[in-house]
Design an enzyme around this catalytic site. Structure first.
Site, PDB file in Angstrom:
ATOM      1  N   GLU A 108       8.944   6.395  12.147  1.00  0.00           N
ATOM      2  CA  GLU A 108       9.847   5.544  11.364  1.00  0.00           C
ATOM      3  C   GLU A 108      10.556   6.295  10.237  1.00  0.00           C
ATOM      4  O   GLU A 108      11.761   6.151  10.049  1.00  0.00           O
ATOM      5  CB  GLU A 108       9.103   4.314  10.825  1.00  0.00           C
ATOM      6  N   GLY A 132      13.951  -6.524  12.723  1.00  0.00           N
ATOM      7  CA  GLY A 132      15.336  -6.209  13.066  1.00  0.00           C
ATOM      8  C   GLY A 132      15.588  -5.987  14.545  1.00  0.00           C
ATOM      9  O   GLY A 132      16.494  -6.573  15.134  1.00  0.00           O
ATOM     10  N   ALA A 133      14.782  -5.129  15.151  1.00  0.00           N
ATOM     11  CA  ALA A 133      15.027  -4.775  16.544  1.00  0.00           C
ATOM     12  C   ALA A 133      13.842  -3.960  17.031  1.00  0.00           C
ATOM     13  O   ALA A 133      12.967  -3.589  16.249  1.00  0.00           O
ATOM     14  CB  ALA A 133      16.305  -3.954  16.669  1.00  0.00           C
ATOM     15  N   MET A 134      13.834  -3.664  18.343  1.00  0.00           N
ATOM     16  CA  MET A 134      12.689  -2.951  18.911  1.00  0.00           C
ATOM     17  C   MET A 134      13.156  -1.972  19.976  1.00  0.00           C
ATOM     18  O   MET A 134      13.929  -2.312  20.864  1.00  0.00           O
ATOM     19  CB  MET A 134      11.715  -3.979  19.504  1.00  0.00           C
ATOM     20  N   GLU A 135      12.604  -0.757  19.888  1.00  0.00           N
ATOM     21  CA  GLU A 135      13.100   0.373  20.680  1.00  0.00           C
ATOM     22  C   GLU A 135      12.455   0.519  22.053  1.00  0.00           C
ATOM     23  O   GLU A 135      12.380   1.639  22.581  1.00  0.00           O
ATOM     24  CB  GLU A 135      12.865   1.668  19.881  1.00  0.00           C
ATOM     25  N   ASN A 136      12.005  -0.568  22.696  1.00  0.00           N
ATOM     26  CA  ASN A 136      11.382  -0.474  24.030  1.00  0.00           C
ATOM     27  C   ASN A 136      12.174   0.469  24.927  1.00  0.00           C
ATOM     28  O   ASN A 136      13.394   0.425  24.972  1.00  0.00           O
ATOM     29  CB  ASN A 136      11.358  -1.852  24.688  1.00  0.00           C
ATOM     30  N   HIS A 192      15.204   6.343  18.355  1.00  0.00           N
ATOM     31  CA  HIS A 192      13.776   6.282  18.684  1.00  0.00           C
ATOM     32  C   HIS A 192      13.510   6.799  20.098  1.00  0.00           C
ATOM     33  O   HIS A 192      12.368   7.143  20.414  1.00  0.00           O
ATOM     34  CB  HIS A 192      13.263   4.851  18.589  1.00  0.00           C
ATOM     35  N   HIS A 195      19.530   3.463  15.000  1.00  0.00           N
ATOM     36  CA  HIS A 195      18.102   3.677  14.719  1.00  0.00           C
ATOM     37  C   HIS A 195      17.265   3.467  15.993  1.00  0.00           C
ATOM     38  O   HIS A 195      16.465   4.326  16.360  1.00  0.00           O
ATOM     39  CB  HIS A 195      17.660   2.718  13.614  1.00  0.00           C
ATOM     40  N   GLU A 196      17.484   2.351  16.654  1.00  0.00           N
ATOM     41  CA  GLU A 196      16.676   2.070  17.849  1.00  0.00           C
ATOM     42  C   GLU A 196      16.982   3.093  18.934  1.00  0.00           C
ATOM     43  O   GLU A 196      16.095   3.544  19.652  1.00  0.00           O
ATOM     44  CB  GLU A 196      16.907   0.649  18.360  1.00  0.00           C
TER      45      GLU A 196
END
Ligand code: B3K
Ligand code: ZN
Length: 862
Positions: free
Chosen positions: A324, A265-269, A305, A301-302
Site C-alpha cells: 500500500e 474505494g476499490a479493490m485490485e483483484n 497493484h 492505484h488499483e
C-alpha cells in the site's frame, strides 16, 4: 440482517508479527464452482493441497457450515476448531472437496460474496474469502484459480471472474454458465467474481511488447456514458507504469466493475478490479474536479497493484504497507505527472496532515509495519497508506531516481510470484544502491511523527551561517522511548537584503538527535527554507518571524515551501489569537493580497496558498483544544481577509468566470480559485454575498461550480440557501453519488446549527445505513467538522456513539472507522474530554460488539 455467527464472549485476542510461521500446507490449485443465487448460493471448492510442514490441514471459515467434505473422492473425517475446519491428512498431497451454502443478500458486512443493487459481487481483502469457502486464507498461500459460475441468465447475463474467460454456454431452465481461469498464482484475497446485468465500455491497450489487452469497464446500463474518464485514466496509467517502472500488464484482459455498496474505494483483484462507483462514474454534470482527480488516482492505484501487490504480494498482513505505501507513492507520482506536480504535492501533504498526523499522535498510533492487531481491517489506515508512501518517497529522495528504479526492478525480479516482506523491499534497495539502510529501517518500526527543531544563526563578520537541528520522536502507545531516525531535509537559504537564494539547495540527511550544518560565504542575514517539497514527513519547529514567513511566501522558489510559509504565517496568527484573544492580521492579509496579485502563479496554487488551515488542523497545533476559541479566531481572520480584500476577491471571482467545465489543469485551477474567492466574499458579510453565491450556483454548467456555490450558501442563513438545497435535491433525486454530496455539504457546513441539521438528516428517507458512501457522507463528514462535532452540548458525541453501535450490527468494518474522532478525547478541554470518554465507555459496554469496534474503542480508551 446480521449474519455474524460468533458473538464475542471473551475479549478477542491479538495476533503478533513475531509469531509468523510458514503454512504447513500449500494449495497450488483450486477449482471453485458457484451455483449463484442471491438467497442461496451453493459453492464447491476442490483444493489440491501439498504438505510443506507438520500438522493437519487447517482451513479458515467464517460463518460457513461445511455440507460435504471429501478427501481424494472419499468422505473424510474433519472437525471444527475455533472457526477452522481441520482435517488430519496422512499423505503429502491430496484433493479436498468441500461444499457450503451462503446467502449473499443477507450479507450486510459487504465482505465475502454479497448483493449490491441487483448485482452479486465479492470483496475478499483482507479476510473475506473465508466467508465464501474454507481455505488457508492468508496471503502467503498462492493458488491457481479455475472458476465456474452458473446463474439465471436473465437476471445475471454477465458472469466475470479473474484471469481469462475460457468457456460459457446455456443450460436448461433459463440458466447459463461461464468459466474463467487465472494463470497467475494468487492469494485468496485477490479472488473476485461478479454476476449481473451490466453494460460495458470496451477499449484496448497495446503493451510495449506488442500484446493486446482487452479493457472493459462494467456498469449499470444507465451509467455507461460516465465511464470515459476512468477508461482514459486506465490507459494512461498502463502506459505510465511501463515508462516509469518498466512494468507491463500480463493478462489478455483487464476488467473493472463499479458497484454502489462498497466498504472502501476499490479493490485490485487480479484482472477484475471492483470499484466503489464513486471512483468510476463521472461527467461534468455530476462529478466535481476533485472527483475526476480521485477517479484517475484510484484507477491508477488499483492498476499499479498488479505489480506492487499482486505479482509480488505480502507474506502476512503486517507487511501491508509493502504494497500500500509503495502503491500510493506510485499513484502520487503518476498524478503529479498528469498535471501540476506542485499542487499535487500540496494536496498530498494536506491529506497526510489531516488524517495521518492526528492518528500518529493519538491512541491508535502504530508503525507502518505494526507488531500486532486484533482485526486487520482496522489497519487500512492513513499510517499504512500515506505515511507508508512518505517513507518510500524518502528512499526515493535519498537514493535518487536511478538507484531507486534499480532497487524497484531488483525487488520485482527477485520476488516475482512470491509473498514478500517490507524487509525484502529494503534489502533490494540496499543491494541496488550500495547504501546501508540499517537506521532507515526505524521508520518501519517506530510510530509517531518526529518533531524537528531548526535554529539558524548568522556570524556576519565570519560570513557563516549555522543551522542547528534537533529531533525528537514522541512516545506512542507501547513505545515510550524512541531513537532518532535518518531523514532527508531539502534546505535552502535566502538573503534578507538581496532576496535571492544564497546557495544551491542541499539535501541534508539528518540522522541523530542533533546535527549542525555550517554554510560558508553567507554575507547577509539568511532566511531558512527547510523541508522543501516536504522531503520528510515531520513537523518542523522554527522561530521564523512573520516577516521572514511573508518573504518566503512571496519569493521562495520551491512551490511547496512557498505554500508552507503562508500556512505557517496563518497558523502562527491564529494560534496567537486563540491564546490571547487577539492577533494582528496585517501580515496575513498583506501576504494573501500579494499572492492573489502575482501573475506568475497558477490559479490552483493560489487557491491552495490563500486557503486557511482547517479548524481541526489548528486544534492539532494546541496543547489542549478549545474548539470554540479556535472557531472564534478562525472566523475573525476569515472575515478580516474577506472584508479587507473584498475588491480583490470580487475581481478574482469575476476574472475566473470563463473557465466553464473543461477538465484541464488551467480550467480546474480557475474553478478552484473562483470558489475560494466566493467563500471569502460570503465570509466577509457583504450584503450581496448570498445573492452572489446563489448566482454562482444557478449559472453553473458543471458540478464543481454547483457544489462550490452550494457550499458557500451553506455558510449563510438565507432564503437562497434553502432554495438551492431543495433544487439540488430535486435535480439529483435519482443519483446516489450526487445525493451523497447533498448530505456531505450540510454535514461539513461551518455553522452553529450543523448538529441540528445532521440529526434531522439522519432521519431523512434518503439516509440509508447499509450504503457506506451514504453513511460516510453524513456521519463521517460530520465527525471531521470540528466546530459541529464538538458542540458544547456533547450531542455530537452521542450521535456518533449511537451510529457506531447501530452500524456495528450491520457492518463492523465500517462502524469501526467511525470511532477515531472520539478517540481524540485526551486532546480536548476537560468537559468535552470527559463526555467523549463516557461515550466510548458506553459503546464498549454494548453486548455483542464486533472485534473491529472492540479493538478501536478499547485502544482509544487507553
Ligand atoms: N487493497 C484494497 C483495500 C482493501 C481494504 C480491506 N479492508 C484497496 C487498495 O488499497 O487498493
Ligand atoms: Zn492499495
Amino acid at each position: 440482517m446480521d449474519i455474524r455467527t460468533q458473538p464475542l464472549a471473551a475479549p478477542p485476542v491479538a495476533i503478533h508479527r513475531a509469531d509468523y510461521v510458514p503454512p504447513s500446507w500449500t494449495v497450488p490449485d483450486i477449482a471453485l464452482d458457484f451455483d449463484l443465487d442471491p438467497v442461496r448460493t451453493q459453492v464447491t471448492g476442490r483444493l489440491s493441497v501439498v504438505r510443506q510442514g507438520a500438522g493437519p490441514l487447517r482451513l479458515d471459515g467464517d460463518a460457513l457450515v461445511a455440507e460435504t467434505v471429501t478427501v481424494d473422492g472419499t468422505p473424510a473425517e474433519w472437525a471444527m476448531e475455533g472457526g477452522q475446519l481441520v482435517i488430519d491428512l496422512v499423505g503429502d498431497a491430496h484433493v479436498v472437496e468441500i461444499s457450503v451454502t451462503i446467502a449473499p443478500e443477507a450479507n450486510t458486512q459487504l465482505m465475502g460474496l454479497y448483493a449490491s443493487d441487483g448485482l452479486l459481487c465479492t470483496q475478499c481483502e483482507a479476510e473475506g474469502f473465508r466467508r465464501i469457502m474454507f481455505f488457508p486464507d492468508r496471503p502467503d498461500v498462492l493458488a491457481r484459480y479455475s472458476v465456474r459460475m452458473t446463474a439465471d441468465r436473465a437476471r445475471y447475463p454477465v458472469l466475470l471472474s479473474n484471469g481469462d474467460h475460457v468457456g460459457s454456454g446455456t443450460l436448461p431452465d433459463g440458466r447459463h454458465y461461464a468459466e474463467w481461469r487465472d494463470p497467475f498464482p494468487k492469494p485468496s484475497y485477490l479472488f473476485a467474481l461478479v454476476a449481473g446485468d451490466l453494460a460495458v465500455n470496451r477499449d484496448s491497450f497495446v503493451t510495449g511488447s506488442g500484446k493486446i489487452v482487452e479493457l472493459g469497464i462494467w456498469v449499470r446500463a444507465g451509467d455507461l456514458a460516465r465511464t470515459d474518464h476512468a477508461m482514459h485514466a486506465l490507459k494512461t496509467a498502463m502506459a505510465w507504469d511501463e515508462r516509469a517502472y518498466g512494468r507491463e500488464y500480463d493478462l489478455g484482459v483487464f476488467n473493472i466493475v463499479a458497484v454502489s455498496d462498497f466498504n472502501f474505494g476499490a479493490m485490485e483483484n487480479k484482472g477484475l478490479n471492483i470499484f466503489n462507483s464513486r471512483y468510476i462514474l463521472a461527467d461534468p454534470d455530476t462529478a466535481t474536479d476533485l472527483d475526476y482527480d480521485a477517479i484517475a488516482t484510484v484507477v491508477a492505484h488499483e492498476y499499479f497493484h498488479n505489480w506492487s501487490g499482486n505479482r509480488v504480494t505480502c507474506r502476512d498482513w503486517f507487511q501491508l504497507s509493502l504494497k500500500e505505501g509503495f502503491t500510493v507513492f506510485r499513484d502520487q507520482q503518476y498524478s503529479a505527472d498528469q498535471g501540476s506536480a506542485a499542487v499535487k504535492r500540496i494536496e498530498d501533504v494536506r491529506v497526510l496532515r489531516a488524517a495521518q498526523f492526528p492518528e500518529d499522535g493519538g491512541p491508535l498510533a502504530h508503525p507502518i509495519r505494526p507488531n500486532s492487531y486484533i482485526e486487520i481491517s482496522n489497519f487500512y489506515t492513513a499510517t499504512i497508506y500515506n505515511k507508508g508512501a512518505e517513507v518510500i518517497r524518502m528512499l526515493h529522495t535519498m537514493l535518487g531516481e536511478a538507484a531507486f528504479r534499480a532497487g524497484s526492478d531488483l525487488y520485482f525480479d527477485r520476488h516475482d510470484g512470491t509473498a514478500a516482506t517490507c524487509e525484502d523491499f529494503i534489502v533490494a534497495m540496499e543491494d541496488a544502491s550500495g547504501r546501508d539502510l540499517s537506521r532507515f529501517r526505524l521508520w518501519y518500526s517506530q510510530a509517531g511523527t518526529p518533531r524537528v527543531h531548526a535554529a539558524l544563526d548568522h556570524d556576519a563578520p565570519g560570513g557563516r551561517a549555522r543551522l542547528r537541528l534537533q529531533q525528537a520522536v514522541p512516545a506512542t502507545p507501547g513505545q515510550p522511548h524512541k531513537q532518532a531516525m535518518p531523514m532527508p531535509l531539502r534546505i535552502a537559504l535566502f538573503g534578507e537584503l538581496s532576496g535571492t537564494k544564497l546557495l544551491p539547495e542541499q539535501t541534508v540527511i539528518f540522522d541523530g538527535a542533533h546535527q549542525e550544518i555550517l554554510f560558508e560565504g553567507i554575507g547577509e542575514r539568511p532566511m531558512l527554507s527547510i523541508n522543501r517539497g516536504f522531503s520528510a514527513p515531520v513537523t518542523i519547529e522554527s522561530d521564523r518571524s512573520a516577516a521572514e514567513l511573508a518573504f518566503l511566501s512571496a519569493h521562495d522558489d520551491d512551490p511547496f515551501a512557498r505554500y508552507e510559509a503562508m500556512q505557517q504565517l496563518m497558523v502562527d496568527t491564529l494560534v496567537e489569537d486563540v491564546a490571547t484573544g487577539t492577533a494582528d492580521h496585517a501580515a496575513v492579509i498583506a501576504a494573501v493580497k500579494a499572492t492573489l496579485a502575482d501573475p506568475g502563479l497558477e490559479p490552483a496554487f493560489v487557491a491552495e496558498a490563500v486557503t486557511l488551515p482547517s479548524e481541526a488542523y489548528l486544534g492539532d497545533q494546541m496543547l489542549v483544544v478549545d474548539p470554540q476559541a479556535v472557531t472564534r479566531a478562525w472566523d475573525r481572520l476569515r472575515r478580516a481577509l474577506g472584508e479587507t480584500l473584498i475588491a480583490d476577491w470580487r475581481g478574482t471571482h469575476a476574472g475566473m468566470a470563463a473557465a466553464g467545465h473543461a477538465y484541464t489543469s488551467a480550467g480546474k485551477g480557475m474553478r478552484r480559485l473562483r470558489g475560494v474567492a466566493l467563500g471569502y466574499i460570503v465570509a466577509s458579510g457583504v450584503e450581496d454575498g448570498p445573492a452572489l453565491a446563489a448566482a454562482h450556483f444557478a449559472a453553473a454548467d458543471n458540478m464543481t461550480d454547483r457544489q462550490t456555490g452550494l457550499s458557500a450558501l451553506a455558510m449563510t442563513a438565507s432564503a437562497q440557501r434553502d432554495a438551492a438545497f431543495a433544487a439540488f435535491h430535486a435535480r439529483y433525486a435519482d443519483n446516489g453519488l450526487v445525493l451523497d454530496k447533498w448530505f456531505q455539504t450540510q454535514a461539513l457546513a461551518p455553522r452553529d446549527d450543523t448538529i441540528d441539521v445532521v440529526e434531522r438528516l439522519a432521519t431523512h428517507p434518503d439516509f440509508v445505513l447499509t450504503n457506506p458512501n451514504r453513511l460516510r457522507s453524513l456521519v463521517g463528514a460530520f465527525a471531521i467538522n470540528q466546530r459541529a462535532f464538538h458542540d458544547a452540548s456533547g450531542r455530537g458525541y452521542r450521535f456518533l456513539g449511537d451510529m457506531v453501535v447501530t452500524m456495528d450490527r450491520l457492518n463492523p468494518q465500517t462502524a469501526a472507522k467511525l470511532v477515531p474522532p472520539l478517540g481524540r478525547w485526551s486532546r480536548f478541554e476537560p468537559v468535552r474530554s470527559g463526555m467523549m470518554r463516557a461515550e466510548l465507555e458506553r459503546v464498549l459496554a454494548t453486548p455483542g460488539l464486533s472485534k473491529d469496534v472492540f479493538e478501536q474503542v478499547s485502544k482509544s480508551l487507553g
